[in-house]
Write a protein that holds these residues in place. Structure first.
Motif, mmCIF file in Angstrom:
data_model
loop_
_atom_site.group_PDB
_atom_site.id
_atom_site.type_symbol
_atom_site.label_atom_id
_atom_site.label_comp_id
_atom_site.label_asym_id
_atom_site.label_seq_id
_atom_site.Cartn_x
_atom_site.Cartn_y
_atom_site.Cartn_z
ATOM 1 N N ILE A 1 0.849 -1.185 0.000
ATOM 2 C CA ILE A 1 0.000 0.000 0.000
ATOM 3 C C ILE A 1 0.885 1.236 0.000
ATOM 4 N N GLU A 2 0.625 2.133 -0.922
ATOM 5 C CA GLU A 2 1.364 3.390 -0.938
ATOM 6 C C GLU A 2 0.861 4.258 0.206
ATOM 7 N N VAL A 3 1.709 5.117 0.687
ATOM 8 C CA VAL A 3 1.367 5.986 1.813
ATOM 9 C C VAL A 3 0.357 7.037 1.369
ATOM 10 N N PHE A 4 -0.630 7.268 2.214
ATOM 11 C CA PHE A 4 -1.581 8.347 1.982
ATOM 12 C C PHE A 4 -1.466 9.319 3.146
ATOM 13 N N THR A 5 -2.034 10.499 2.986
ATOM 14 C CA THR A 5 -1.898 11.527 4.011
ATOM 15 C C THR A 5 -3.204 11.724 4.780
ATOM 16 N N LEU A 6 -3.075 12.331 5.955
ATOM 17 C CA LEU A 6 -4.265 12.677 6.730
ATOM 18 C C LEU A 6 -5.082 13.743 6.008
ATOM 19 N N ASP A 7 -4.407 14.609 5.234
ATOM 20 C CA ASP A 7 -5.135 15.619 4.456
ATOM 21 C C ASP A 7 -6.044 14.948 3.424
ATOM 22 N N GLN A 8 -5.548 13.913 2.768
ATOM 23 C CA GLN A 8 -6.365 13.190 1.782
ATOM 24 C C GLN A 8 -7.540 12.514 2.482
ATOM 25 N N LEU A 9 -7.259 11.902 3.624
ATOM 26 C CA LEU A 9 -8.306 11.227 4.386
ATOM 27 C C LEU A 9 -9.334 12.235 4.909
ATOM 28 N N ASN A 10 -8.866 13.410 5.314
ATOM 29 C CA ASN A 10 -9.764 14.465 5.779
ATOM 30 C C ASN A 10 -10.643 14.968 4.634
ATOM 31 N N ALA A 11 -10.077 15.115 3.445
ATOM 32 C CA ALA A 11 -10.868 15.543 2.281
ATOM 33 C C ALA A 11 -11.957 14.509 1.988
ATOM 34 N N PHE A 12 -11.608 13.240 2.082
ATOM 35 C CA PHE A 12 -12.564 12.152 1.865
ATOM 36 C C PHE A 12 -13.702 12.230 2.894
ATOM 37 N N CYS A 13 -13.354 12.317 4.180
ATOM 38 C CA CYS A 13 -14.375 12.366 5.239
ATOM 39 C C CYS A 13 -15.258 13.602 5.106
ATOM 40 N N THR A 14 -14.655 14.722 4.773
ATOM 41 C CA THR A 14 -15.426 15.956 4.618
ATOM 42 C C THR A 14 -16.383 15.847 3.440
ATOM 43 N N ALA A 15 -15.945 15.200 2.365
ATOM 44 C CA ALA A 15 -16.824 15.001 1.207
ATOM 45 C C ALA A 15 -18.006 14.104 1.577
ATOM 46 N N VAL A 16 -17.736 13.078 2.362
ATOM 47 C CA VAL A 16 -18.824 12.196 2.818
ATOM 48 C C VAL A 16 -19.826 13.001 3.636
ATOM 49 N N GLU A 17 -19.325 13.794 4.579
ATOM 50 C CA GLU A 17 -20.198 14.556 5.466
ATOM 51 C C GLU A 17 -20.931 15.682 4.740
ATOM 52 N N ALA A 18 -20.270 16.292 3.751
ATOM 53 C CA ALA A 18 -20.885 17.400 3.005
ATOM 54 C C ALA A 18 -21.810 16.883 1.899
ATOM 55 N N GLY A 19 -21.640 15.636 1.499
ATOM 56 C CA GLY A 19 -22.491 15.058 0.453
ATOM 57 C C GLY A 19 -22.003 15.315 -0.954
#
Length: 176
Positions: A14-32
């Motif tokens: 697995i390539e390394v991912f960042t907390l910023d990428q994960l935060n963008a993902f979670c925010t997109a889920v929450e914002a719809g």
């Protein structure tokens, strides 16, 4: 795409991912939507979209189904979202512990209670301290007045609450 949640998968693949990428993902889920996440995070739509696409590439799974007008979370996306929330709570705990350490917050606070001090008098205070300093363990030691005074002088306890019988009688007679 390879399934990230396969138990046989080697973590080094697995390539390394960042907390910023994960935060963008979670925010997109929450914002719809990606655009809602961009507004909420104060970033451009392209930045959010790229962060989520890069996260998907690193993990090797599709997190959103982009077929409709709005991106819809896939089953892998749902699992990752739940795990990401746990991860972000752990990150908050790490940050809080570091802040407590920097500000020299005691890891343990030992409070001595005299024999005449009702436990109910300090319960609310202890709850408030526990909420404000969740990484501080509070220990209560009940002992006679003389022993508590000796423990304070020996620096074995940080605080002692002692009531005299005269004071307690005044308080009780005042309340009656």
């Amino acid at each position: 795409m390879e399934n990230l949640f396969n138990k046989d998968m080697n973590l080094q693949e697995i390539e390394v991912f960042t907390l910023d990428q994960l935060n963008a993902f979670c925010t997109a889920v929450e914002a719809g939507s990606f655009s809602g996440a961009a507004r909420k995070m104060g970033k451009g739509l392209t930045t959010i979209s790229t962060a989520i696409s890069t996260l998907e590439d690193h993990l090797g799974v599709a997190l959103f189904d982009r077929a409709g007008r709005y991106p819809r979370l896939t089953s892998n996306g749902e699992r990752l979202y739940a795990q990401a929330n746990v991860l972000f709570r752990q990150v908050e705990t790490i940050i809080s512990s570091a802040e407590d350490s920097i500000s020299s917050v005691e890891s343990t606070l030992t409070i001595g209670l005299g024999e005449l001090v009702p436990t109910t008098m300090v319960e609310t205070i202890i709850e408030n301290v526990s909420e404000k300093y969740p990484h501080t363990t509070i220990e209560i030691l009940r002992a006679p007045r003389e022993q508590l005074l000796a423990l304070i002088l020996d620096k074995k306890i940080e605080l002692a609450l002692i009531a005299s019988l005269v004071t307690l009688m005044k308080v009780l007679s005042f309340q009656v």
